[in-house]
Design an enzyme around this catalytic site. Structure first.
Site, PDB file in Angstrom:
ATOM      1  N   LYS A  58      68.573 -34.088  74.273  1.00  0.00           N
ATOM      2  CA  LYS A  58      67.261 -34.999  73.258  1.00  0.00           C
ATOM      3  C   LYS A  58      67.684 -36.735  72.852  1.00  0.00           C
ATOM      4  O   LYS A  58      67.690 -36.951  72.473  1.00  0.00           O
ATOM      5  CB  LYS A  58      66.885 -34.219  72.296  1.00  0.00           C
ATOM      6  N   GLY A  60      67.618 -38.840  76.387  1.00  0.00           N
ATOM      7  CA  GLY A  60      67.445 -39.524  77.065  1.00  0.00           C
ATOM      8  C   GLY A  60      67.677 -39.589  78.582  1.00  0.00           C
ATOM      9  O   GLY A  60      67.701 -40.067  79.307  1.00  0.00           O
ATOM     10  N   THR A  61      67.678 -37.496  78.744  1.00  0.00           N
ATOM     11  CA  THR A  61      68.719 -36.846  79.869  1.00  0.00           C
ATOM     12  C   THR A  61      67.538 -37.029  80.767  1.00  0.00           C
ATOM     13  O   THR A  61      67.564 -38.350  81.996  1.00  0.00           O
ATOM     14  CB  THR A  61      68.792 -35.926  79.644  1.00  0.00           C
ATOM     15  N   HIS A 132      74.394 -30.666  80.406  1.00  0.00           N
ATOM     16  CA  HIS A 132      74.113 -30.550  79.131  1.00  0.00           C
ATOM     17  C   HIS A 132      75.783 -30.242  78.825  1.00  0.00           C
ATOM     18  O   HIS A 132      76.374 -30.170  77.578  1.00  0.00           O
ATOM     19  CB  HIS A 132      73.554 -29.942  77.987  1.00  0.00           C
ATOM     20  N   ARG A 156      72.908 -41.207  72.416  1.00  0.00           N
ATOM     21  CA  ARG A 156      72.195 -41.993  71.484  1.00  0.00           C
ATOM     22  C   ARG A 156      72.008 -41.390  70.317  1.00  0.00           C
ATOM     23  O   ARG A 156      73.532 -41.049  69.719  1.00  0.00           O
ATOM     24  CB  ARG A 156      70.704 -40.770  72.001  1.00  0.00           C
ATOM     25  N   PHE A 253      58.149 -45.596  78.549  1.00  0.00           N
ATOM     26  CA  PHE A 253      57.641 -44.626  78.041  1.00  0.00           C
ATOM     27  C   PHE A 253      56.006 -44.461  78.741  1.00  0.00           C
ATOM     28  O   PHE A 253      55.509 -42.834  78.861  1.00  0.00           O
ATOM     29  CB  PHE A 253      57.557 -44.567  77.022  1.00  0.00           C
ATOM     30  N   PHE A 282      56.393 -32.545  74.626  1.00  0.00           N
ATOM     31  CA  PHE A 282      58.105 -33.222  75.823  1.00  0.00           C
ATOM     32  C   PHE A 282      58.458 -34.494  75.344  1.00  0.00           C
ATOM     33  O   PHE A 282      59.887 -34.404  74.589  1.00  0.00           O
ATOM     34  CB  PHE A 282      58.203 -32.557  77.158  1.00  0.00           C
ATOM     35  N   ARG A 284      58.096 -37.520  72.758  1.00  0.00           N
ATOM     36  CA  ARG A 284      56.874 -37.380  72.568  1.00  0.00           C
ATOM     37  C   ARG A 284      56.071 -38.911  71.720  1.00  0.00           C
ATOM     38  O   ARG A 284      55.099 -39.498  71.259  1.00  0.00           O
ATOM     39  CB  ARG A 284      57.516 -36.595  70.285  1.00  0.00           C
ATOM     40  N   GLY A 286      59.574 -41.478  72.327  1.00  0.00           N
ATOM     41  CA  GLY A 286      60.705 -42.472  72.557  1.00  0.00           C
ATOM     42  C   GLY A 286      60.531 -43.664  72.274  1.00  0.00           C
ATOM     43  O   GLY A 286      61.239 -44.763  72.735  1.00  0.00           O
TER      44      GLY A 286
END
Length: 319
Positions: A58, A60-61, A132, A156, A253, A282, A284, A286
């Site tokens: 979560k 920015g992948t 990840h 992030r 976005f 998924f 929301r 951004g």
């Protein structure tokens, strides 16, 4: 991260299930099923022309994957209509899925997830490999610098990361507690792929290595065209001003949220089959700084003190 659904919500609370299904492996809180593939990952035969996109969940992948894949594939927007899961598969995906509660659901799970290692291995190079996994769980050939594929690490602000991770964990039915409870788990390192700073700092430390590019979500939000040019240079690709503008529009976005190749609409549908919720999404918001509207002042102070202690002397900062 990928969908993790338990069979019956009445058996255990979602919070208890998260703890039941994960454990610390080499200092990383991760699903126990990773043990089934750990040796294969550790001994993975690395191809130096592949590109690795590494991140804590979560941060920015998906955004980074789409950018990198398109740059690497000469802005082939037609080919980019294929689902990102297939174009940029996650190496450890198979270890993250709890078998669904209905056989019907399993038919919805894309093949790159059901046997992710095999899928990645069978792809023609260069492959945009998502993971990840933190530095200490990556293939030994990468850790020992025997092979030096290009690695792009996206990071992030931990407060925004935590908020996004909370909503994602609710989407995949991995957590059903309060935001405060989730924040405390995040800070304690009891969410998958945590501890957070143990994930980020090893890549920050190696940010000047020739094969590593360290990006921040906030940089992409502030200057997406600049991030595109920076990434293209790192990948050895030339992009014109018009191509940068076109790609920036594609990566906005608003565009990403309605793009079925990247918006994980199938995951939202799967989640709603299990438990309908109109708020499921998924992608929301951004945005940068969303934590200010979600966290209490006390929790923000808790995060800031934790961050200051963990990154002191590293030179790493976030807005």
């Amino acid at each position: 991260m990928l969908p993790i659904f338990q069979k019956h919500s009445s058996e255990l609370s979602d919070l208890e299930n998260a703890d039941k299904w994960s454990q610390y492996i080499n200092g990383v809180f991760i699903p126990k099923r990773f043990l089934e593939i750990q040796d294969r990952v550790s001994n993975w035969e690395v191809r130096e022309d592949d590109v690795w996109i590494v991140s804590f969940p979560k941060t920015g992948t998906t955004w980074t994957q789409e950018m990198v894949w398109l740059i690497l594939n000469d802005l082939d927007y037609k080919a980019a209509e294929q689902n990102l899961l297939k174009r940029s598969p996650q190496l450890e995906a198979s270890a993250l899925v709890r078998y669904p509660w209905l056989n019907l659901m399993w038919t919805w799970i894309p093949q790159p997830i059901t046997d992710s290692l095999k899928y990645v291995k069978n792809q023609k190079s260069p492959v945009c490999i998502k993971t990840h996994l933190p530095w200490n769980l990556l293939p030994k050939e990468i850790q020992k610098k025997i092979k030096k594929p290009k690695i792009i690490y996206i990071s992030r602000n931990p407060k925004d990361t935590c908020i996004s991770y909370y909503h994602f964990s609710r989407l995949i039915k991995e957590f059903d507690g309060s935001l405060e409870e989730f924040c405390n788990k995040f800070l304690a390192g009891n969410v998958n792929f945590a501890p957070f700073w143990n994930h980020v700092l090893p890549f920050w430390k190696r940010r000047n290595d020739s094969n590593i590019l360290f990006l921040k979500f906030e940089e992409l939000k502030q200057d997406l065209p600049g991030a595109i040019r920076k990434t293209a240079t790192f990948l050895g690709k030339d992009v014109s001003a018009d191509q940068v503008d076109q790609l920036a529009k594609h990566l906005s976005f608003e565009s990403m949220k309605i793009n079925p190749a990247v918006n994980y609409d199938w995951l939202v549908k799967l989640s709603n089959l299990y438990k309908p919720d109109e708020s499921n999404a998924f992608m929301r918001q951004g945005k940068v700084g969303g934590f200010k509207d979600a966290l209490t002042p006390e929790m923000i102070i808790k995060f800031d003190e934790w961050t200051e202690e963990c990154i002191k002397g590293t030179g790493l900062t976030y807005p």
